[in-house]
Design a protein around this motif. Structure first.
Motif, PDB file in Angstrom:
ATOM      1  N   LEU A   1      92.966 -22.649  60.077  1.00  0.00           N
ATOM      2  CA  LEU A   1      92.832 -21.877  61.317  1.00  0.00           C
ATOM      3  C   LEU A   1      91.386 -21.800  61.793  1.00  0.00           C
ATOM      4  O   LEU A   1      91.146 -21.554  62.972  1.00  0.00           O
ATOM      5  N   SER A   2      90.435 -22.028  60.883  1.00  0.00           N
ATOM      6  CA  SER A   2      89.041 -21.980  61.331  1.00  0.00           C
ATOM      7  C   SER A   2      88.500 -23.381  61.612  1.00  0.00           C
ATOM      8  O   SER A   2      87.325 -23.539  61.935  1.00  0.00           O
ATOM      9  N   ASN A   3      89.375 -24.383  61.509  1.00  0.00           N
ATOM     10  CA  ASN A   3      88.942 -25.756  61.749  1.00  0.00           C
ATOM     11  C   ASN A   3      89.011 -26.086  63.253  1.00  0.00           C
ATOM     12  O   ASN A   3      90.083 -26.038  63.845  1.00  0.00           O
ATOM     13  N   PRO A   4      87.864 -26.404  63.873  1.00  0.00           N
ATOM     14  CA  PRO A   4      87.884 -26.669  65.327  1.00  0.00           C
ATOM     15  C   PRO A   4      88.787 -27.848  65.698  1.00  0.00           C
ATOM     16  O   PRO A   4      89.376 -27.854  66.786  1.00  0.00           O
ATOM     17  N   ILE A   5      88.912 -28.831  64.816  1.00  0.00           N
ATOM     18  CA  ILE A   5      89.789 -29.966  65.150  1.00  0.00           C
ATOM     19  C   ILE A   5      91.250 -29.517  65.202  1.00  0.00           C
ATOM     20  O   ILE A   5      92.031 -29.993  66.026  1.00  0.00           O
ATOM     21  N   PHE A   6      91.611 -28.558  64.354  1.00  0.00           N
ATOM     22  CA  PHE A   6      92.969 -28.021  64.421  1.00  0.00           C
ATOM     23  C   PHE A   6      93.216 -27.377  65.782  1.00  0.00           C
ATOM     24  O   PHE A   6      94.266 -27.583  66.398  1.00  0.00           O
ATOM     25  N   HIS A   7      92.242 -26.604  66.257  1.00  0.00           N
ATOM     26  CA  HIS A   7      92.399 -25.969  67.575  1.00  0.00           C
ATOM     27  C   HIS A   7      92.553 -27.025  68.658  1.00  0.00           C
ATOM     28  O   HIS A   7      93.386 -26.893  69.560  1.00  0.00           O
ATOM     29  N   GLN A   8      91.739 -28.070  68.547  1.00  0.00           N
ATOM     30  CA  GLN A   8      91.825 -29.160  69.529  1.00  0.00           C
ATOM     31  C   GLN A   8      93.209 -29.810  69.464  1.00  0.00           C
ATOM     32  O   GLN A   8      93.828 -30.068  70.498  1.00  0.00           O
ATOM     33  N   ALA A   9      93.694 -30.039  68.243  1.00  0.00           N
ATOM     34  CA  ALA A   9      95.000 -30.688  68.065  1.00  0.00           C
ATOM     35  C   ALA A   9      96.118 -29.819  68.643  1.00  0.00           C
ATOM     36  O   ALA A   9      97.013 -30.308  69.330  1.00  0.00           O
TER      37      ALA A   9
END
Lengths: 312, 281
Positions: A78-86
């Motif tokens: 949840l703190s991974n920016p790539i996850f947010h982007q995905a």
């Protein structure tokens, strides 16, 4: 009628037990269904449960050791920016593709329903991409999208539009891929709509014509309400397939992993990358669990919001 | 909206003409990428960027290379074996399970059927990691059984077959029982032949799905020899130096043409299948 040889022994056994017909039928039912049911339990259900378990573990492919680490995989995901982007890209994918496919698919279906001749021919034209592999389609469109040399560049030049880099530009890459998936699945959804349209009794339209209803009124007051179930079905199927899209993003993103600048990274691509390239099986499973929850909730919400019951 | 006036006059109404026009434009957009694919695949090396549908320098070199010296024929074979075996398994076991759920009363029937249906909701992405771990444990990585494993049965198939076999009259089965037909014989000789239309749908859709499957084979296959057609095709360009548009376009053509032929033959079944498969919700 001869007996089935492989079962002869079993049959004899059953006969000596003097079971009633009902008992015998039940027994056979269990024998027949055991293997298929066990298959689904092992391959699907236990895989899903394992995915939950892995998501709470530190699990790399290379090391076989698995340690429980609680919610660490979730917090780091949840703190991974790539996850947010995905997540954002995946939702944009669905939010753009679903309405366009629904409207265009219904449009094509209505026209296919209305024309009098060569119906089968046109139906076939639109349906062809459905039987073509995503990989083949992706190659063809990558070639068409090619910057400077591709046909689409020439087309844009001829129309006097500014040059685009399509898959090479973070602003247009995702849209370019979505456009291809719309092209590829339009006929499939049009065919589902067509089946729905053919189910609506012609008498309704005839009665409306007698009453002097215009084409728009007939569409608005007969076709749309009676097509509700089909529309819901198309929206949900299309949404699920949009959320899960893997082949096209894998094939068409610049580096195969959601480039340029993560502009085309999606949830399924991220799961694939985490598990099989970063070799974080635990982290990948956490993303997969979140992904599953999102699909599940969105499907339920859409059912609630969209279904209107009409009896006819 | 079928008006029942003189059809010959309506044929030329402006509304009809407009719809044919729109459908033709759309149809052209649908078919054009295929034309471009075939055209490019026939252009001689280095003339790929020429904007002409008819190749100026016609050449079969890419097909020659793919079918002659590359591993593509091997990939064809792998894919064919995977698709045929998995489809046969799906056809048999889905029908058998569908037959049981349609025609037998037993404890746990509804529960089992619900569990099977529920598996449709599980996204593949959620299962690939556990599958991979399981397949690695039994040593099936990079083997054909490993590729087939998750596709040997289909919940959709069970559902379709159950719906269809439910229509077989019970009297027919009871008559069979009186004549001494075994319970399996009732399935194999009575229900299955009667369910042939549904079976055709399951077979076509399963075969298509396996032929075009990408995500799972991509994960489970490592070596060049074991690639399925789609995975091999996806790596076609990276096998060579630089862009090889003739190669990828002829590869794409070779991968898609068999399915187009299948589709031409079974168009009716596919269309009917989509109507009856309960897809309508």
């Amino acid at each position: 009628m001869t007996t089935e040889r492989p079962y002869a022994g079993l049959k004899k056994l059953l006969a000596t037990r003097r079971l009633t017909l009902t008992q015998r039928k039940k027994l056979w039912a269990y024998i027949f269904v055991a293997l298929p049911f066990a298959y689904f339990l092992i391959v699907n259900i236990s895989a899903m449960l394992n995915s939950f378990i892995f998501s709470f573990q530190d699990y790399m492919t290379i090391s076989t050791e698995r340690t429980w680490i609680g919610l660490d995989n979730y917090t780091s995901t949840l703190s991974n920016p790539i996850f947010h982007q995905a997540l954002r890209n995946t939702l944009v994918f669905a939010a753009v593709r679903v309405p366009v496919v629904t409207v265009l698919g219904l449009g094509v279906a209505l026209m296919l329903h209305n024309i009098r001749r060569a119906k089968g021919f046109f139906r076939m034209l639109y349906f062809i991409p459905f039987v073509t592999s995503g990989v083949a389609i992706a190659w063809v469109f990558k070639f068409l999208y090619l910057p400077n040399f591709g046909l689409f560049t020439h087309l844009f030049d001829a129309l006097g539009l500014p040059r685009q880099y399509f898959l090479g530009d973070p602003r247009t890459a995702l849209l370019s891929i979505i456009a291809v998936t719309i092209w590829a699945s339009l006929g499939y959804y049009a065919l589902i709509f067509l089946a729905g349209l053919e189910d609506i009794p012609v008498e309704f339209y005839e009665a409306a014509m007698v009453d002097g209803a215009s084409a728009w009124q007939r569409f608005r007051n007969i076709t749309l309400p009676l097509l509700n179930r089909t529309i819901v079905l198309v929206v949900i199927l299309c949404m699920i397939s949009s959320l899960q899209n893997f082949t096209f993003v894998r094939m068409m993103s610049k580096d195969g992993f959601g480039g340029p600048l993560n502009s085309t990274v999606t949830m399924s691509l991220l799961i694939y990358k985490e598990a099989f390239f970063s070799l974080r099986m635990g982290g990948a499973s956490a993303i997969a669990v979140i992904f599953f929850a999102i699909i599940f909730v969105l499907t339920l919400v859409q059912r609630r919001l969209l279904v209107r019951e009409f009896e006819y | 909206m079928r008006e029942t006036n003189n059809p010959n006059r309506l044929w030329l109404r402006p509304g009809q003409i407009a719809q044919y026009g729109l459908l033709s434009i759309g149809g052209f957009i649908m078919i054009f990428p295929y034309l471009w694919m075939v055209s490019t695949s026939l252009k001689a090396r280095g003339t790929w960027y020429n904007i002409s549908l008819i190749p100026e320098q016609f050449s079969l070199e890419h097909y020659d290379r793919l079918l002659g010296t590359s591993l593509l024929p091997r990939w064809y074979l792998n894919t064919l074996v995977v698709a045929l075996v998995a489809t046969a398994s799906v056809a048999f076991f889905s029908s058998l399970a569908g037959y049981v759920f349609a025609k037998y009363e037993f404890f746990g029937r509804e529960f089992m059927f619900m569990i099977i249906l529920a598996t449709i909701m599980i996204p593949t992405e959620m299962m690939i990691v556990p599958w991979y771990v399981g397949i690695a444990t039994i040593g099936w990585i990079d083997t054909l059984p490993g590729i087939m494993m998750p596709g040997m049965l289909s919940a959709f198939g069970v559902f379709v077959m159950r719906q269809f076999i439910a229509n077989t009259p019970d009297e027919l089965l009871d008559a069979g029982r009186i004549d001494g037909v075994s319970e399996f014989g009732l399935f194999w000789r009575i229900c299955l032949p009667l369910a042939r239309p549904a079976l055709a749908v399951v077979v076509i859709f399963t075969f298509l799905g396996h032929w075009n499957d990408f995500l799972w084979p991509l994960i489970v296959v490592n070596s060049d020899n074991m690639q399925t057609l789609q995975v091999g095709l996806s790596r076609l360009s990276s096998l060579e130096t630089g862009a090889d548009w003739g190669g990828t376009m002829s590869g794409a053509a070779l991968a898609s043409i068999p399915m187009l032929v299948v589709f031409m033959f079974f168009q009716k079944q596919i269309v009917r299948g989509m109507k009856m498969s309960g897809l309508k919700g």
